[in-house]
Design a protein around this motif. Structure first.
Motif, short mmCIF file in Angstrom:
data_model
loop_
_atom_site.label_atom_id
_atom_site.label_comp_id
_atom_site.label_asym_id
_atom_site.label_seq_id
_atom_site.Cartn_x
_atom_site.Cartn_y
_atom_site.Cartn_z
N ALA A 63 51.76 35.80 50.74
CA ALA A 63 51.94 37.10 50.07
C ALA A 63 50.87 37.27 48.98
N SER A 64 50.51 36.17 48.32
CA SER A 64 49.53 36.31 47.24
C SER A 64 48.15 36.69 47.80
N GLU A 65 47.82 36.19 49.00
CA GLU A 65 46.54 36.55 49.60
C GLU A 65 46.55 38.04 50.04
N ARG A 66 47.65 38.48 50.62
CA ARG A 66 47.73 39.90 51.01
C ARG A 66 47.63 40.78 49.76
N ALA A 67 48.31 40.37 48.69
CA ALA A 67 48.26 41.15 47.45
C ALA A 67 46.84 41.16 46.87
N ARG A 68 46.17 40.01 46.95
CA ARG A 68 44.79 39.95 46.43
C ARG A 68 43.89 40.94 47.16
N LEU A 69 44.00 40.94 48.50
CA LEU A 69 43.16 41.85 49.29
C LEU A 69 43.51 43.30 48.99
N MET A 70 44.80 43.59 48.84
CA MET A 70 45.21 44.98 48.58
C MET A 70 44.73 45.45 47.20
N ASN A 71 44.77 44.56 46.23
CA ASN A 71 44.25 44.95 44.91
C ASN A 71 42.74 45.14 44.96
N ALA A 72 42.06 44.34 45.81
CA ALA A 72 40.61 44.52 45.98
C ALA A 72 40.33 45.88 46.64
N VAL A 73 41.19 46.27 47.58
CA VAL A 73 41.06 47.60 48.22
C VAL A 73 41.20 48.69 47.15
N ALA A 74 42.21 48.54 46.28
CA ALA A 74 42.42 49.54 45.23
C ALA A 74 41.20 49.62 44.30
N ASP A 75 40.62 48.46 43.96
CA ASP A 75 39.42 48.46 43.09
C ASP A 75 38.29 49.24 43.76
N GLU A 76 38.13 48.98 45.06
CA GLU A 76 37.03 49.62 45.80
C GLU A 76 37.30 51.13 45.96
N MET A 77 38.57 51.51 46.11
CA MET A 77 38.90 52.94 46.18
C MET A 77 38.52 53.62 44.87
N GLN A 78 38.77 52.91 43.77
CA GLN A 78 38.40 53.48 42.47
C GLN A 78 36.89 53.70 42.39
N LEU A 79 36.13 52.72 42.90
CA LEU A 79 34.66 52.86 42.89
C LEU A 79 34.20 54.03 43.77
#
Ligand code: NAD
Length: 473
Positions: A63-79
Motif C-alpha cells: 500500500a505504501s508503494e501505491r500511495a507513493r506513486l499516486m502522490n508522485a502522480v499528484a505532484d506531476e499533475m500540479q506541474l
C-alpha cells in the motif's frame, strides 16, 4: 492542429490497428483543433489483456508503494496544471478563469486523498472466528462523459489504483486530451506497464465490447441513463460489477422563511456553472407561491451577472456548450418550454449578445413550470433553470421526489435544523443544505435511474474491493 495518433497500452504508445480517426471541434471557435486516432476492438482487447497481466504484481504491491506513486502522480499533475486547464478550455469550452478550480484542483486533491486510503486495503476485521479481508476487484473498465473529463477519470482511477486494481479507460469522443496528459504523467512517474491503459473510441462501437469482455471484472460508466442501460445489458452475460453514474433532474427546495435572495443566488449560480452541463445541477427550483415574485426578481438579477463569451477571455463566466449537438438539444428544450406555456423570464433561443459563432446558449430561466412539461421532467444538460411553485412543504417534497432521477438535491430553509428535516425526506444520493458546496468526503451517486454507484469519499473504495470472509475453526 493537435494529432493524437496513439493509444497507451501496456506502458507503450501504440498506433491503432485500423486507420480510423475523428476530428475534434473547439466549441467556442467552431474550428478543428485536433484529430484523434480511434481504437478498434482488437486494440481494446490488447489493453484489457495488458491490464489482466499487470494485475497480480500491481495488486501485490505494498500500500505504501501505491500511495507513493499516486502522490508522485499528484505532484506531476500540479506541474502540468496549465496543460490540464488548456485541455478543458479547448476541448469543452470551459472558461479559463474557472477551469482550474472546476476541473483540475479536485482531481489533484483526489489523488492524494485516495493515496492515503491505500493502507485501508490491509485492514482485517475480526468477528469471532471470522476474518473479513479486502482484495482488489481486478481489471476495471471506465467509460466517461465530456462535461468534467478529468474529474470523472480521477474519481474512478484514484480509488481503483489505491485498491490495487488495473484499468482500461475510454474518455468521451469530444474530450480525449486531459486523459492523454494523465497517461503521460502516469508513464513518467513509473506506474508499471499495464496498470493504466488508455483507448480512444466511439462509445457505441467499443463500449459494449469493454462491458461484455470476460477479462473485465468491473465496468464503471458515467454518462446518460440511455447508454448506462446499454452498458448494463452488455455486462450482464459476464456477471461483472457494473457501477452506473447517470443523469439527473435535481430538485432544490426553498422554504418560505429562507433568506430568499441568498437562496435564489445559490440556485441560479449552481445551474449556470459549467454552462449547465453538470449532472447534479439543481435544475428544478421549488419555491413557495407566496414568494414567487421575489424569487423571479432575484433570479433575473443574478442571471444578468453571468458573462457568456469566449472561454479565453478572463471575465467570461460561461462558455459554449461542448458540441453543436448539445447546443441544438438545449435549444429544442427551450422551444418546448415556450410552446408548453412556461413563462420565459430570462434568456431564450437567440445567440447571446455580441456572439455570432460558437455553440453558445443564453442563461435561460422559466417560471410557471408545471410537472407535466418536458422541461420539468427530462434532463436538459444546459443552462436552463425551471422555477416551480408550491403551496405546502409536503407538496414541495412530493414534487421533488416525482422524478425518475435521484442524483442530488438541495434545501435552503430558515436554519440548518429545519433544512435537515426536509433533506431526510428527499429521495436522492446527495442533499446540499443552506448553500453548501461539493466536498470530496461526500459520497456521490444516484437513487433510481440516476445510477447505483458511489464515487468520492471513502465509500468510493468499496466499488473497487471484493470482500473475502475467512472462517476459522
Ligand atoms: P453519453 O451517455 O452519450 O456518453 C458518455 C460516454 O458513454 C461516452 O464516453 C460515450 O462514448 C459512451 N457511450 C455512448 N453510448 C454508449 C454505449 N452504447 N455503450 C457504451 N458506451 C457508450 O453521455 P454524454 O452526453 O457524454 O454525457 C452527459 C450525460 O452524463 C448526462 O446525462 C449527465 O447527467 C451524465 N453524467 C453523470 C454524472 C454522474 O456522476 N452521475 C457525471 C457526469 C455526467
Amino acid at each position: 492542429m493537435q494529432l493524437i495518433e496513439q493509444l497507451y497500452i501496456n506502458g507503450q504508445w501504440q498506433t491503432p490497428a485500423k486507420n480510423n480517426s475523428l476530428t475534434l471541434i473547439n466549441p467556442a471557435t467552431e474550428q478543428v483543433f485536433a484529430r484523434v486516432s480511434l481504437a478498434a476492438e482488437g486494440d481494446v482487447e490488447q489493453a484489457i489483456l495488458a491490464a489482466r497481466q499487470a494485475l497480480p504484481s500491481w495488486s501485490a504491491t505494498s500500500a505504501s508503494e501505491r500511495a507513493r506513486l499516486m502522490n508522485a502522480v499528484a505532484d506531476e499533475m500540479q506541474l502540468r496544471f496549465d496543460d490540464l486547464v488548456a485541455a478543458h478550455v479547448t476541448a469543452m469550452g470551459c472558461p479559463i478563469s474557472i477551469a482550474g478550480a472546476y476541473q483540475v484542483d479536485c482531481p489533484i486533491e483526489a489523488m492524494r486523498y485516495y493515496a492515503d486510503l491505500a493502507a485501508s486495503m490491509d485492514e482485517v476485521e475480526e468477528k469471532g472466528r471470522v476474518l473479513i479481508t479486502k482484495e482488489p476487484v481486478g481489471v476495471c473498465a471506465f467509460i466517461n462523459p465530456w462535461n468534467y473529463p478529468l474529474v470523472q477519470l480521477i474519481g474512478k482511477l484514484a480509488p481503483a489504483l489505491a485498491a490495487g486494481c488495473t484499468v482500461v479507460a475510454k474518455p468521451a469522443e469530444q474530450t480525449p486530451t486531459a486523459d492523454l496528459i494523465m497517461a503521460e504523467i502516469l508513464h513518467k512517474v513509473g506506474v508499471p506497464p499495464g496498470v493504466f491503459n488508455l483507448v480512444f473510441g466511439i462509445g457505441r462501437e467499443i463500449g459494449p465490447f469493454m462491458a461484455s469482455h470476460p477479462e473485465v471484472d468491473l465496468i464503471s460508466f458515467t454518462g446518460s441513463t440511455r447508454a448506462g442501460i446499454e452498458v448494463a445489458k452488455a455486462a450482464a452475460g459476464t456477471v461483472k460489477r457494473v457501477c452506473q453514474e447517470l443523469g439527473g433532474k435535481s430538485a432544490y427546495i426553498i422554504t418560505e422563511d429562507a433568506d430568499i435572495d441568498a437562496a435564489v443566488r445559490y440556485g441560479v449560480e449552481d445551474v449556470m456553472a459549467n454552462s449547465g452541463q453538470t449532472c447534479n445541477a439543481l435544475t428544478r427550483m421549488l419555491v413557495p407561491a407566496s414568494q414567487l415574485q421575489a424569487v423571479i426578481d432575484q433570479a433575473v438579477l443574478v442571471a444578468a451577472e453571468q458573462v457568456v463569451g469566449d472561454p479565453l477571455v478572463d471575465n467570461s463566466s460561461m462558455g459554449p456548450m461542448t458540441s453543436r449537438a448539445q447546443q441544438q438539444k438545449v435549444l429544442k428544450y427551450i422551444e418546448q418550454g415556450i410552446a408548453a406555456g412556461a413563462q420565459l423570464i430570462v434568456g431564450g433561443t437567440e445567440m447571446p449578445e455580441g456572439l455570432e459563432s460558437g455553440y453558445y446558449v443564453k442563461p435561460t430561466i422559466f417560471a410557471g413550470v408545471t410537472g407535466d412539461m418536458s422541461i420539468a421532467r427530462e434532463e436538459i444538460f444546459g443552462p436552463v433553470l425551471c422555477i416551480i411553485s408550491y403551496d405546502t412543504i409536503e407538496q414541495a417534497i412530493e414534487i421533488a421526489n416525482d422524478s425518475i432521477y435521484g442524483l442530488s438535491s438541495a434545501v435552503f430553509a430558515k436554519d440548518k435544523t429545519s433544512a435537515l428535516a426536509i433533506a431526510r425526506q428527499i429521495k436522492a444520493g446527495q442533499c446540499y443544505l443552506q448553500g453548501s458546496y461539493f466536498s470530496i468526503d461526500a459520497p456521490f451517486g444516484g437513487y433510481k435511474q440516476s445510477g447505483n454507484g458511489r464515487e468520492w469519499g471513502s465509500e468510493a473504495m468499496a466499488e473497487y474491493i471484493e470482500i473475502k470472509a475467512i472462517i476459522c475453526t
